[in-house]
Design a protein around this motif. Sequence first.
Motif, short mmCIF file in Angstrom:
data_model
loop_
_atom_site.label_atom_id
_atom_site.label_comp_id
_atom_site.label_asym_id
_atom_site.label_seq_id
_atom_site.Cartn_x
_atom_site.Cartn_y
_atom_site.Cartn_z
N UNK A 47 0.88 -1.17 0.00
CA UNK A 47 0.00 0.00 0.00
C UNK A 47 0.92 1.22 0.00
N UNK A 48 0.80 2.05 -1.02
CA UNK A 48 1.62 3.25 -1.11
C UNK A 48 0.77 4.44 -0.68
N UNK A 49 1.32 5.24 0.23
CA UNK A 49 0.58 6.40 0.74
C UNK A 49 1.25 7.67 0.25
N UNK A 50 0.47 8.46 -0.48
CA UNK A 50 0.91 9.76 -0.97
C UNK A 50 -0.25 10.73 -0.88
N UNK A 51 0.03 11.91 -0.37
CA UNK A 51 -0.99 12.97 -0.28
C UNK A 51 -2.27 12.46 0.38
N UNK A 52 -2.11 11.65 1.42
CA UNK A 52 -3.24 11.15 2.17
C UNK A 52 -4.01 10.01 1.54
N UNK A 53 -3.62 9.59 0.34
CA UNK A 53 -4.32 8.50 -0.34
C UNK A 53 -3.48 7.23 -0.32
#
Length: 185
Positions: A47-53
Motif C-alpha cells: 500500500x503506497x501512501x501519498x498525499x493522504x491516499x
Amino acid sequence: MAVTSNVNQNDLLALGRISSVYGVRGWVKVYSYTDPMDNIFGYSRWLLKQKGQLREIAVVQGKKHGKGLVVHLEGCNDRELAQQYCGAEVFIHKDQLPSLVEGEYYWHQLEGLRVIAVATGEYQQTDLGRVIRLMATGANDVLVVKGDKQSVDQRERLIPFLPDQVIESICLKTGEIRVDWDPEF
C-alpha cells in the motif's frame, strides 16, 4: 494500481519509503525499515501512501543494489511513471505479518504499552510511562519510555529489552510491561 478506501490506519504497518527513481525502465529506490532490510521483499503487494491516499500495487521484482534496494512495481515501465512514486510511504496490513511464537513480539506491539517498575523484596510498583519507540543497539534492543500524567515523573528513560533480566513480563491484553528497573535510573 487501485485506490484503497475505508482502511483503518491503525491496521497498517510502515515498511519503508520510495526515495527516488532508478534507471530508465521504471525501477525505484526503496529505503526499508525492516531488519534485515530485504525483508520488505517478503510482501508482494504494498500500500503506497501519498498525499493522504492509499493505493495498492504489486511488486514485480526487488533486489539489493549496492547498499540499498531497488524495486520494479507493476505497470511502471519507464522513468517518468516511476517518478510519481517518489516520496510514497510503503505500508502493509498488520495481519500480513508472519505469526510469532509465544514470547516474541513485533516492535509495533510494544509501542504504547505502559511500563511498570516492580521492586524486588517489598512489593512496590512505579509507573514509568509509555513505550514511545524502540531502538536497536549493538548489544540489545532498548525501550524508550516517556513519562506522562499517570507516571511518577515526566522523564524519558532508556530501558534495555532483556527478557528474564530486566523485562519481567509483557501482557498485550492489559497493555503493560513489567520491568525490574530502578525508577531513579
